[in-house]
Design a protein around this motif. Structure first.
Motif, PDB file in Angstrom:
ATOM      1  N   SER A  38      -2.495   9.551 -10.136  1.00 55.01           N
ATOM      2  CA  SER A  38      -2.581   9.526 -11.406  1.00 55.01           C
ATOM      3  C   SER A  38      -3.530  10.918 -11.873  1.00 55.01           C
ATOM      4  N   ALA A  39      -3.266  11.478 -13.115  1.00 49.20           N
ATOM      5  CA  ALA A  39      -4.025  12.029 -13.545  1.00 49.20           C
ATOM      6  C   ALA A  39      -4.162  12.182 -14.993  1.00 49.20           C
ATOM      7  N   PRO A  40      -5.187  12.555 -15.903  1.00 49.06           N
ATOM      8  CA  PRO A  40      -5.239  12.246 -17.226  1.00 49.06           C
ATOM      9  C   PRO A  40      -4.105  13.191 -18.022  1.00 49.06           C
ATOM     10  N   GLY A  41      -3.175  12.474 -18.671  1.00 49.93           N
ATOM     11  CA  GLY A  41      -2.275  13.081 -19.346  1.00 49.93           C
ATOM     12  C   GLY A  41      -0.722  13.281 -18.566  1.00 49.93           C
ATOM     13  N   GLU A  42      -0.757  12.809 -17.271  1.00 48.41           N
ATOM     14  CA  GLU A  42       0.310  13.235 -16.336  1.00 48.41           C
ATOM     15  C   GLU A  42       0.933  11.951 -15.921  1.00 48.41           C
ATOM     16  N   GLY A  43       0.614  10.610 -16.613  1.00 48.12           N
ATOM     17  CA  GLY A  43       1.164   9.350 -16.088  1.00 48.12           C
ATOM     18  C   GLY A  43       0.665   8.761 -14.748  1.00 48.12           C
ATOM     19  N   THR A  44       0.989   7.725 -14.267  1.00 46.71           N
ATOM     20  CA  THR A  44       0.719   7.103 -12.947  1.00 46.71           C
ATOM     21  C   THR A  44       1.798   6.722 -12.011  1.00 46.71           C
ATOM     22  N   ALA A  45       1.657   6.767 -10.994  1.00 42.96           N
ATOM     23  CA  ALA A  45       2.535   6.258  -9.886  1.00 42.96           C
ATOM     24  C   ALA A  45       1.812   5.288  -9.017  1.00 42.96           C
ATOM     25  N   VAL A  46       2.382   4.250  -8.777  1.00 43.42           N
ATOM     26  CA  VAL A  46       1.984   3.214  -7.845  1.00 43.42           C
ATOM     27  C   VAL A  46       3.096   3.030  -6.692  1.00 43.42           C
ATOM     28  N   SER A  47       2.691   3.480  -5.493  1.00 46.62           N
ATOM     29  CA  SER A  47       3.770   3.319  -4.374  1.00 46.62           C
ATOM     30  C   SER A  47       3.185   2.386  -3.286  1.00 46.62           C
ATOM     31  N   ALA A  48       3.930   1.602  -3.056  1.00 46.53           N
ATOM     32  CA  ALA A  48       3.714   0.478  -1.918  1.00 46.53           C
ATOM     33  C   ALA A  48       4.641   0.399  -0.799  1.00 46.53           C
ATOM     34  N   ARG A  49       4.161   0.531   0.612  1.00 44.59           N
ATOM     35  CA  ARG A  49       5.079   0.736   1.651  1.00 44.59           C
ATOM     36  C   ARG A  49       4.691  -0.392   2.511  1.00 44.59           C
ATOM     37  N   VAL A  50       5.803  -1.026   2.869  1.00 45.00           N
ATOM     38  CA  VAL A  50       5.611  -2.343   3.733  1.00 45.00           C
ATOM     39  C   VAL A  50       6.767  -2.138   5.110  1.00 45.00           C
ATOM     40  N   PRO A  51       6.547  -2.869   6.101  1.00 47.49           N
ATOM     41  CA  PRO A  51       7.510  -2.823   7.152  1.00 47.49           C
ATOM     42  C   PRO A  51       8.591  -3.875   6.524  1.00 47.49           C
ATOM     43  N   ALA A  52       9.820  -3.397   7.084  1.00 48.21           N
ATOM     44  CA  ALA A  52      11.335  -4.192   6.849  1.00 48.21           C
ATOM     45  C   ALA A  52      11.437  -5.438   8.045  1.00 48.21           C
ATOM     46  N   ILE A  53      10.516  -6.439   7.757  1.00 51.22           N
ATOM     47  CA  ILE A  53      10.585  -7.536   8.637  1.00 51.22           C
ATOM     48  C   ILE A  53      11.533  -8.343   8.121  1.00 51.22           C
ATOM     49  N   ALA A  54      12.883  -8.672   8.775  1.00 55.18           N
ATOM     50  CA  ALA A  54      13.615  -9.719   8.424  1.00 55.18           C
ATOM     51  C   ALA A  54      13.395 -11.132   8.691  1.00 55.18           C
ATOM     52  N   PRO A  55      13.853 -12.247   8.028  1.00 58.19           N
ATOM     53  CA  PRO A  55      13.618 -13.676   8.461  1.00 58.19           C
ATOM     54  C   PRO A  55      13.951 -13.776  10.010  1.00 58.19           C
ATOM     55  N   ILE A 115      -0.769  -6.398  -0.154  1.00 57.56           N
ATOM     56  CA  ILE A 115       0.277  -5.472   0.688  1.00 57.56           C
ATOM     57  C   ILE A 115      -0.643  -5.042   2.134  1.00 57.56           C
ATOM     58  N   ARG A 116      -1.778  -4.982   2.315  1.00 57.98           N
ATOM     59  CA  ARG A 116      -2.454  -5.039   3.461  1.00 57.98           C
ATOM     60  C   ARG A 116      -2.198  -6.184   4.460  1.00 57.98           C
ATOM     61  N   GLY A 117      -2.163  -7.414   3.607  1.00 55.16           N
ATOM     62  CA  GLY A 117      -2.047  -8.711   4.322  1.00 55.16           C
ATOM     63  C   GLY A 117      -0.524  -8.905   4.900  1.00 55.16           C
ATOM     64  N   VAL A 118       0.564  -7.994   4.687  1.00 59.29           N
ATOM     65  CA  VAL A 118       1.723  -8.158   5.241  1.00 59.29           C
ATOM     66  C   VAL A 118       1.994  -6.830   6.076  1.00 59.29           C
ATOM     67  N   GLY A 119       0.923  -5.881   6.244  1.00 60.52           N
ATOM     68  CA  GLY A 119       0.991  -4.801   7.171  1.00 60.52           C
ATOM     69  C   GLY A 119       1.409  -3.453   6.585  1.00 60.52           C
ATOM     70  N   GLY A 120       1.123  -3.224   5.221  1.00 64.32           N
ATOM     71  CA  GLY A 120       1.456  -2.305   4.593  1.00 64.32           C
ATOM     72  C   GLY A 120       0.545  -1.591   3.843  1.00 64.32           C
ATOM     73  N   HIS A 121       0.579  -0.892   2.800  1.00 64.55           N
ATOM     74  CA  HIS A 121      -0.506   0.156   2.154  1.00 64.55           C
ATOM     75  C   HIS A 121      -0.145   0.310   0.894  1.00 64.55           C
ATOM     76  N   VAL A 122      -1.032   0.681  -0.203  1.00 63.17           N
ATOM     77  CA  VAL A 122      -0.670   0.947  -1.446  1.00 63.17           C
ATOM     78  C   VAL A 122      -1.400   2.335  -1.594  1.00 63.17           C
ATOM     79  N   GLU A 123      -0.754   3.467  -2.519  1.00 60.37           N
ATOM     80  CA  GLU A 123      -1.207   4.527  -2.976  1.00 60.37           C
ATOM     81  C   GLU A 123      -0.922   4.658  -4.252  1.00 60.37           C
ATOM     82  N   VAL A 124      -2.155   5.162  -5.103  1.00 61.95           N
ATOM     83  CA  VAL A 124      -2.149   5.096  -6.487  1.00 61.95           C
ATOM     84  C   VAL A 124      -2.435   6.626  -7.015  1.00 61.95           C
TER      85      VAL A 124
END
Length: 442
Positions: free
Chosen positions: A414-431, A403-412
């Motif tokens: 989580s907490a014990p017993g509360e599940g996990t959320a992985v979020s990726a945010r990238v710029p909307a670059i069209a062809p 994700i860093r290679g395309v100009g974005g970032h990732v957030e994780v």
């Protein structure tokens, strides 16, 4: 969510320093030669006294002395030897070593002129050697001393040639004064011009030397940058292959093992189903391995755009692992450049694999959101979670690198017993083609 980090990922040999050192060593001899070499004018100063002394001495002993019928005089030979030693230690060696200073140069000139006058008392042929005084006068500093040296040399030379000291008539004396004045003026002008131009010439030489040194330094830096760029490219390619192997072969093999283990349990009616899934995973992993070697996009993206590829991935994953999974797409779908679609697809793939391996979840939600300027991918599960501060393995590291290679970032989150959320945010670059069509439409 942990796998062993590639131990050699950060071990980069320092080729750049070695290659720049080699380039510097290769250029050093030429620089040293350039610095030590003597100018043509210096070579002329070095050779002229010796040449004039050799010509006058040889002519005297081989021609003048036999023609005059005089006996061989040891005193003349002694004066010639003294003149040779005086030139060697007072003129030649200081110039070659660049140690000639104003005061020693003046002392040498006075001694040289005295030796010339002494030799001319024996024969006028040593007038030739006296001419060396004109050349050495150029080395006297400051320049008025040089002009004075020319005057003294001209007086000694013309005085002996015209026999002024033996008794001169007024006409001879006037001629002598005129010749000395013209000769001093003509040669003195050259000394004055040389004294004025020499500092500028020295500055130009120093500037050229600095420019050459800068060029050689730039050559060394260029070699270092080329080596670093080559090593960086090799490192990036190793990282790419490591990510592709982790996201395709490793996950496929893990799935095959899981299915075969389930088949070995010999549950009635399920063995053939697990074997069929294992075969499908094996074929899919082989296909993905070939595509990774050729740096192609995942097979799912080769047949559809990102939302459809994610839907196929989610449904197949849910079927293989028996966990409820649902994909939701929000916003207006827009085409993205292949690099961004591949990165988001691999993040979703890695996140689902980690859920199956570690989360013990019962439900998974995948959300793909188009916001206009950015695209967001969220993968959430209701599993056991983990402590986010703990060390992470190659999977999460691979996500962040992609994700860093395309100009974005990732957030994780989580907490014990509360599940996990992985979020990726990238710029909307069209062809590029899509952007061009949009601009034309406006």
């Amino acid at each position: 969510m942990s796998m062993t980090r590639d131990a050699g990922a950060d071990e980069r040999p320092n080729f750049g320093t070695h290659e720049s050192a080699v380039a510097e060593d290769a250029n050093r001899p030429r620089l040293a030669w350039k610095k030590e070499q003597l100018r043509v004018w210096d070579l002329l100063h070095l050779s002229t006294p010796w040449l004039l002394l050799a010509v006058s001495t040889t002519t005297y002993f081989l021609w003048v002395l036999p023609a005059s019928g005089e006996r061989f005089r040891l005193s003349v030979l002694g004066l010639v030897a003294a003149a040779a030693l005086w030139v060697l230690f007072g003129h030649t060696l200081p110039i070659r070593k660049r140690t000639l200073r104003p005061v020693p140069a003046g002392i040498f000139f006075a001694g040289l002129l005295a030796l010339c006058v002494a030799l001319m008392t024996y024969s006028e042929i040593f007038l030739v050697f006296t001419i060396a005084g004109f050349f050495h006068a150029y080395l006297l500093r400051p320049w008025p001393l040089g002009v004075l040296g020319v005057l003294a040399t001209s007086v000694a030379l013309n005085g002996a040639a015209m026999r002024v000291w033996a008794g001169a008539t007024p006409a001879t004396l006037a001629e002598f004064i005129l010749i000395v004045a013209v000769q001093t003026a003509a040669i003195g002008v050259g000394i004055v011009l040389t004294a004025r131009s020499e500092p500028e010439e020295r500055k130009r030489e120093e500037l050229v030397e600095r420019l050459e040194a800068a060029l050689h330094e730039n050559a060394g830096l260029h070699a270092q940058l080329v080596a670093q760029a080559r090593e960086s490219g090799a490192h990036d390619e190793r990282q790419r292959l490591a990510r592709e192997i982790h996201d395709t072969l490793a996950q496929g093999l893990a799935g095959i093992i899981t299915q075969l283990q389930a088949a070995s349990a010999k549950v009635p009616g399920e063995t053939e189903e697990h074997v069929a899934r294992a075969l499908r995973l094996a074929r899919s992993s082989l296909t993905e391995a070939r595509r990774s070697v050729q740096a192609l996009a995942p097979q799912e993206l080769g047949r559809a755009h990102l939302p459809d590829a994610l839907r196929t991935l989610t449904e197949r994953w849910s079927e293989d692992h028996g966990i409820g999974a649902r994909l939701e797409v929000t916003g207006t779908r827009e085409p993205l450049i292949p690099a961004i679609e591949v990165s988001l697809f691999r993040v979703a793939q890695e996140s689902l694999t980690n859920v199956a391996k570690h989360a013990e979840a019962s439900r998974v939600g995948v959300t793909l959101s188009y916001t206009g300027t950015e695209v967001l991918l969220d993968v959430r599960d209701d599993g056991r979670g983990f402590v986010t501060g703990a060390s992470t393995g190659f999977g999460l590291t691979s996500m962040r690198q992609r994700i860093r290679g395309v100009g974005g970032h990732v957030e994780v989150q989580s907490a014990p017993g509360e599940g996990t959320a992985v979020s990726a945010r990238v710029p909307a670059i069209a062809p590029a083609r899509t952007r061009t069509e949009g601009q034309t439409g406006r």
